[in-house]
Scaffold this active site. Structure first.
Site, PDB file in Angstrom:
ATOM      1  N   SER A  64       3.407  -3.597  -9.103  1.00  0.00           N
ATOM      2  CA  SER A  64       2.981  -2.273  -8.646  1.00  0.00           C
ATOM      3  C   SER A  64       2.030  -1.605  -9.635  1.00  0.00           C
ATOM      4  O   SER A  64       2.238  -1.634 -10.847  1.00  0.00           O
ATOM      5  CB  SER A  64       4.201  -1.376  -8.430  1.00  0.00           C
ATOM      6  OG  SER A  64       3.775  -0.047  -8.122  1.00  0.00           O
TER       7      SER A  64
ATOM      8  N   GLY B 274       3.100  -5.682  12.379  1.00  0.00           N
ATOM      9  CA  GLY B 274       4.349  -5.448  11.661  1.00  0.00           C
ATOM     10  C   GLY B 274       5.034  -4.183  12.125  1.00  0.00           C
ATOM     11  O   GLY B 274       4.377  -3.173  12.401  1.00  0.00           O
TER      12      GLY B 274
ATOM     13  N   THR C   4       8.865 -10.304  16.110  1.00  0.00           N
ATOM     14  CA  THR C   4      10.051 -10.025  16.916  1.00  0.00           C
ATOM     15  C   THR C   4       9.707  -8.898  17.880  1.00  0.00           C
ATOM     16  O   THR C   4       9.591  -7.737  17.485  1.00  0.00           O
ATOM     17  CB  THR C   4      11.242  -9.611  16.026  1.00  0.00           C
ATOM     18  OG1 THR C   4      11.454 -10.611  15.025  1.00  0.00           O
ATOM     19  CG2 THR C   4      12.502  -9.436  16.850  1.00  0.00           C
TER      20      THR C   4
ATOM     21  N   GLY D  93       8.985  -0.718   7.776  1.00  0.00           N
ATOM     22  CA  GLY D  93       8.768   0.646   7.324  1.00  0.00           C
ATOM     23  C   GLY D  93       7.310   1.028   7.231  1.00  0.00           C
ATOM     24  O   GLY D  93       6.890   2.091   7.713  1.00  0.00           O
TER      25      GLY D  93
ATOM     26  N   ASN E 142       9.286   6.439   1.675  1.00  0.00           N
ATOM     27  CA  ASN E 142       8.648   5.835   0.503  1.00  0.00           C
ATOM     28  C   ASN E 142       8.568   6.791  -0.686  1.00  0.00           C
ATOM     29  O   ASN E 142       8.023   6.439  -1.726  1.00  0.00           O
ATOM     30  CB  ASN E 142       7.248   5.304   0.849  1.00  0.00           C
ATOM     31  CG  ASN E 142       6.229   6.408   0.976  1.00  0.00           C
ATOM     32  OD1 ASN E 142       6.506   7.475   1.526  1.00  0.00           O
ATOM     33  ND2 ASN E 142       5.026   6.177   0.472  1.00  0.00           N
TER      34      ASN E 142
ATOM     35  N   LYS F   6      12.473   0.604   2.093  1.00  0.00           N
ATOM     36  CA  LYS F   6      11.973   1.804   2.770  1.00  0.00           C
ATOM     37  C   LYS F   6      12.886   2.268   3.903  1.00  0.00           C
ATOM     38  O   LYS F   6      12.963   3.464   4.192  1.00  0.00           O
ATOM     39  CB  LYS F   6      10.555   1.573   3.289  1.00  0.00           C
ATOM     40  CG  LYS F   6       9.527   1.439   2.182  1.00  0.00           C
ATOM     41  CD  LYS F   6       8.116   1.336   2.720  1.00  0.00           C
ATOM     42  CE  LYS F   6       7.119   1.235   1.575  1.00  0.00           C
ATOM     43  NZ  LYS F   6       5.716   1.279   2.047  1.00  0.00           N
TER      44      LYS F   6
ATOM     45  N   TYR G 117      -2.473  -4.955  -1.594  1.00  0.00           N
ATOM     46  CA  TYR G 117      -3.661  -4.776  -2.422  1.00  0.00           C
ATOM     47  C   TYR G 117      -3.899  -5.982  -3.314  1.00  0.00           C
ATOM     48  O   TYR G 117      -4.806  -5.990  -4.137  1.00  0.00           O
ATOM     49  CB  TYR G 117      -3.629  -3.466  -3.227  1.00  0.00           C
ATOM     50  CG  TYR G 117      -2.405  -3.158  -4.029  1.00  0.00           C
ATOM     51  CD1 TYR G 117      -2.235  -3.679  -5.299  1.00  0.00           C
ATOM     52  CD2 TYR G 117      -1.433  -2.300  -3.532  1.00  0.00           C
ATOM     53  CE1 TYR G 117      -1.125  -3.365  -6.057  1.00  0.00           C
ATOM     54  CE2 TYR G 117      -0.317  -1.976  -4.279  1.00  0.00           C
ATOM     55  CZ  TYR G 117      -0.164  -2.519  -5.546  1.00  0.00           C
ATOM     56  OH  TYR G 117       0.927  -2.203  -6.293  1.00  0.00           O
TER      57      TYR G 117
ATOM     58  N   ASN H  48       4.291  -7.428  16.741  1.00  0.00           N
ATOM     59  CA  ASN H  48       5.262  -7.930  15.763  1.00  0.00           C
ATOM     60  C   ASN H  48       5.814  -9.268  16.223  1.00  0.00           C
ATOM     61  O   ASN H  48       5.874  -9.557  17.423  1.00  0.00           O
ATOM     62  CB  ASN H  48       6.402  -6.914  15.607  1.00  0.00           C
ATOM     63  CG  ASN H  48       7.295  -7.218  14.430  1.00  0.00           C
ATOM     64  OD1 ASN H  48       6.848  -7.204  13.287  1.00  0.00           O
ATOM     65  ND2 ASN H  48       8.568  -7.500  14.698  1.00  0.00           N
TER      66      ASN H  48
END
Length: 309
Positions: free
Chosen positions: A14, A123, A148, A126, A84, A63, A206, A146
């Site tokens: 991070s 996706g 699922t 969260g 978050n 999250k 990123y 997604n």
């Protein structure tokens, strides 16, 4: 000195500490921001309380897991279903979501107007739900795709947008203006699909991802995932301190961000928590009831994810 942190698993990669600590230095704020590696949503909140962490950012995979562990949450969290950002004040934990702001501001920063656009979010976790919420809030027509389908359907119904299976992705992309990916960097359901040249692509990762590489190769407009990181941090800072940070300082901090120092990774017992600020820990692992072997394995995993094998 106030202590703030980002929580994740893994978390050593991070860049949030570089952003916040630069802001603290430039603004003469007596605070230090580090990374905490924990194993569950409950451990996130336990660490916040036990170590007296005034403000926290939450990343994968916590999250959604922290949602039921807090004293209260903001209105957007009630809708999105993920958190978050956490503020710890007067003995109470309050959850917020700033990802939705980060997504929309990152897209707008790139010169793309969201209102009236067709958007796909890959996706339904969260980050995906926050992205869909933000895009819909700004007037886009949003479809969540997604692996699922049931998870996509559940999220879409709560957020008031559309959903579709992966099998329809190629067809949907033909009329899509904005693609936001919140899936793992190695996953790429776009392989074999020719992307529209006018497509704007924002990847939450990123670090290098397969989707971003393909989109770049096919001439799409690329919105850096770091811009999302920067903009969500901007609103998180406001929640922490009640004031807006200097965005130019944040941009410079991100531009000059160096990898974490591997010599400043600390396994910390509660009674020795002062080591975090005194030695400027790059990573904190609360010892709790972990064995020495478990701690070694966690450190090895974090180093591997951040620096490679």
């Amino acid at each position: 000195m106030q202590l703030l942190a980002v929580f994740g698993k893994p978390v050593l990669h991070s860049k949030s500490p570089q952003i916040f600590n630069t802001l603290f230095s430039k603004s003469n704020i007596d605070a230090f921001y580090t990374r905490f590696r924990v194993e569950s949503g409950h451990e996130v909140v336990d660490a916040i309380r036990n170590f007296g962490i005034a403000g926290a950012n939450i990343t994968t995979p916590f999250k959604e897991a922290v949602l039921m562990c807090l004293n209260s949450v903001s209105n957007e969290v009630m809708t999105i279903g993920s958190i978050n950002t956490i503020v710890f004040k007067d003995g109470k934990t309050i959850g917020y979501n700033t990802d939705y702001y980060g997504v929309t501001k990152a897209i707008e920063d790139s010169g793309v107007k969201i209102k009236g656009k067709s958007a796909i979010v890959l996706g339904a976790g969260g980050a995906g739900k926050a992205a869909a919420y933000g895009l819909a809030k700004e007037g886009a027509s949003v479809t969540i795709v997604n692996r699922t389908l049931l998870k996509a359907e559940k999220a879409a119904k709560k957020l008031g947008c559309n959903f579709a299976p992966m099998e329809q992705l190629a067809m949907l992309l033909k009329t899509t203006d904005v693609l936001v990916s919140t899936i793992l960097p190695d996953a790429n359901p776009l392989l074999g699909i020719t992307l529209p040249s006018n497509l704007a692509v924002l990847d939450a990762n990123y670090r290098t991802s397969s989707i971003a590489a393909q989109a770049t190769e096919q001439g799409c407009k690329i919105i850096p995932g770091e811009r999302w990181l920067l903009r969500q941090a901007e609103l998180a800072y406001f929640h922490f301190f009640g004031d807006w940070p200097n965005i130019e300082t944040m941009e410079q901090a991100l531009l000059n961000a160096k990898p974490a120092n591997p010599d400043l990774l600390h396994c910390v017992e509660l009674e020795n928590k002062s080591i975090i600020t005194s030695q400027k820990s790059e990573l904190v692992i609360p010892i709790d009831d972990k064995t020495e072997m478990e701690l070694v394995d966690i450190l090895d995993e974090e180093r591997s994810k951040a620096f490679g094998n």
